[in-house]
Design a protein around this motif. Sequence first.
Motif, PDB file in Angstrom:
ATOM      1  N   SER A 116      13.590  33.753  -6.122  1.00 29.73           N
ATOM      2  CA  SER A 116      14.084  32.643  -6.776  1.00 29.73           C
ATOM      3  C   SER A 116      15.714  32.412  -6.096  1.00 29.73           C
ATOM      4  CB  SER A 116      14.015  32.765  -8.121  1.00 29.73           C
ATOM      5  OG  SER A 116      14.531  31.569  -8.899  1.00 29.73           O
ATOM      6  N   THR A 118      17.447  30.704  -8.489  1.00 28.74           N
ATOM      7  CA  THR A 118      17.923  30.535  -9.660  1.00 28.74           C
ATOM      8  C   THR A 118      17.511  31.656 -10.747  1.00 28.74           C
ATOM      9  OG1 THR A 118      16.144  29.219 -10.590  1.00 28.74           O
ATOM     10  CG2 THR A 118      17.782  27.885  -9.364  1.00 28.74           C
ATOM     11  N   PHE A 121      14.443  30.713 -13.118  1.00 24.29           N
ATOM     12  CA  PHE A 121      13.249  30.778 -12.613  1.00 24.29           C
ATOM     13  C   PHE A 121      12.971  32.324 -12.268  1.00 24.29           C
ATOM     14  CE2 PHE A 121       9.867  30.389  -9.158  1.00 24.29           C
ATOM     15  CZ  PHE A 121       8.875  29.608  -9.993  1.00 24.29           C
ATOM     16  N   ALA A 122      14.110  33.126 -11.820  1.00 29.25           N
ATOM     17  CA  ALA A 122      13.927  34.574 -11.589  1.00 29.25           C
ATOM     18  C   ALA A 122      13.472  35.102 -13.026  1.00 29.25           C
ATOM     19  CB  ALA A 122      15.272  35.291 -11.149  1.00 29.25           C
ATOM     20  N   ASN A 125       9.839  33.740 -13.800  1.00 27.84           N
ATOM     21  CA  ASN A 125       8.589  34.213 -12.787  1.00 27.84           C
ATOM     22  C   ASN A 125       8.538  35.579 -12.569  1.00 27.84           C
ATOM     23  OD1 ASN A 125       6.782  32.865 -10.946  1.00 27.84           O
ATOM     24  ND2 ASN A 125       7.731  33.602  -9.407  1.00 27.84           N
ATOM     25  N   GLN A 133      16.394  40.833  -8.927  1.00 22.41           N
ATOM     26  CA  GLN A 133      15.090  40.560  -8.409  1.00 22.41           C
ATOM     27  C   GLN A 133      15.439  41.190  -6.881  1.00 22.41           C
ATOM     28  OE1 GLN A 133      14.292  36.550  -7.035  1.00 22.41           O
ATOM     29  NE2 GLN A 133      16.660  36.151  -7.049  1.00 22.41           N
ATOM     30  N   SER A 156      12.304  30.036  -3.632  1.00 25.82           N
ATOM     31  CA  SER A 156      12.117  28.877  -4.591  1.00 25.82           C
ATOM     32  C   SER A 156      13.291  28.238  -5.400  1.00 25.82           C
ATOM     33  CB  SER A 156      10.887  29.351  -5.660  1.00 25.82           C
ATOM     34  OG  SER A 156      11.675  30.316  -6.603  1.00 25.82           O
ATOM     35  N   MET A 157      13.025  27.090  -5.636  1.00 28.47           N
ATOM     36  CA  MET A 157      14.044  26.498  -6.219  1.00 28.47           C
ATOM     37  C   MET A 157      15.366  26.124  -5.448  1.00 28.47           C
ATOM     38  SD  MET A 157      12.536  25.570  -9.390  1.00 28.47           S
ATOM     39  CE  MET A 157      11.071  26.335 -10.049  1.00 28.47           C
ATOM     40  N   ASP A 161      16.144  22.894 -10.075  1.00 33.15           N
ATOM     41  CA  ASP A 161      15.251  23.622 -10.909  1.00 33.15           C
ATOM     42  C   ASP A 161      15.161  22.855 -12.211  1.00 33.15           C
ATOM     43  OD1 ASP A 161      15.629  25.461 -13.382  1.00 33.15           O
ATOM     44  OD2 ASP A 161      15.392  26.928 -11.607  1.00 33.15           O
ATOM     45  N   THR A 192      10.708  23.185  -4.662  1.00 37.76           N
ATOM     46  CA  THR A 192       9.628  23.590  -5.785  1.00 37.76           C
ATOM     47  C   THR A 192       9.185  22.674  -6.429  1.00 37.76           C
ATOM     48  OG1 THR A 192      10.462  25.888  -5.544  1.00 37.76           O
ATOM     49  CG2 THR A 192       8.826  25.494  -7.376  1.00 37.76           C
ATOM     50  N   CYS A 254       3.165  22.060  -8.379  1.00 35.77           N
ATOM     51  CA  CYS A 254       4.335  22.698  -9.055  1.00 35.77           C
ATOM     52  C   CYS A 254       3.690  22.774 -10.717  1.00 35.77           C
ATOM     53  CB  CYS A 254       5.623  22.511  -8.667  1.00 35.77           C
ATOM     54  SG  CYS A 254       7.012  23.227  -9.930  1.00 35.77           S
TER      55      CYS A 254
END
Length: 315
Positions: A116, A118, A121-122, A125, A133, A156-157, A161, A192, A254
């Motif tokens: 991710s 952001t 989202f990390a 998700n 991550q 992603s993102m 976001d 995303t 999404c």
Amino acid sequence: MSALPMVVPEPGLPERVTIYEVGPRDGLQNEKAVVPTEVKAEFVRRLLAAGLPIVEATSFVHPRWVPQLADAADLMTGLTADLGDAARQLPVLVPNQRGLDRAVELGLRHVAVFASATETFASKNLNRTLDSQFEMFAPTIAAAREAGMDVRGYLSMCFGDPWEGAVPVDQVVAAGRRLLDLGVGQLSLGDTIGVATAGHVRALVRAFADAGVPPDRLALHFHDTYGQALTNVHAGLQSGVTTYDASAGGLGGCPYAKSATGNLATEDLVWFLTGLGIEHGVDLGAVVATSTWMAGELGRPSPSAVVRALATGDD
């Protein structure tokens, strides 16, 4: 025979593009009704027969997270028995070391990790911070490389976001560089929630180039939530990017974007590239027939505009 657009090349664009088909994995992963393993296998076989050079088959994710892909090992075992070495070339997503171990056991050669750009989202998700991550991915990427595997990195993102709003370009570049520095061969930049626009795409690709990451290390992954996916592909082509993710029939979407219409449809991308005279090697009619067949299996029509225009009902 399917209709094809008139070919009118545009100066300055790449001569050839690679379409990275994500339908069997990204397209199906959020389906609520379980798709039978044999239907998934047939989907992969048909996509390969249509000339798609890369077909991402599944993800070795824990069944609790993505129940739809709980049959990943069975799917890949069956495809290997059917297709032999060609099946071992199919990419799969591996969220962690355990997923990688399963891919290695099956003799697979191409894997991907999903990160991710952001913080929020990390956390949601991956249950990690934006920084931690990468600590999680580092041993998995290193082990894959040591096993002689090719590793792709999804980020992603990259354009927006749903919790944080606009994502600064320099933040995306920093996260992408960290994945590349860990050893991923190609970085796929994901829109995303489908909010990217052409100028934003050009700015992000340019920022990566300024940071020492040329366009040939990048792929672009667009969603068509606001109808901008092909416009964004055009901006990517103008920026020199030659790999684009797409999903047959526009499958997938999404869950974080209201009214999301899903991934860029492979057929829409093929029609667009064909009209520009850009080589891609994909048989449009065969992909349309495949998506029409899969729509029947799923019990609903394809959201792809090109499928709707060209489908005859034959599979």
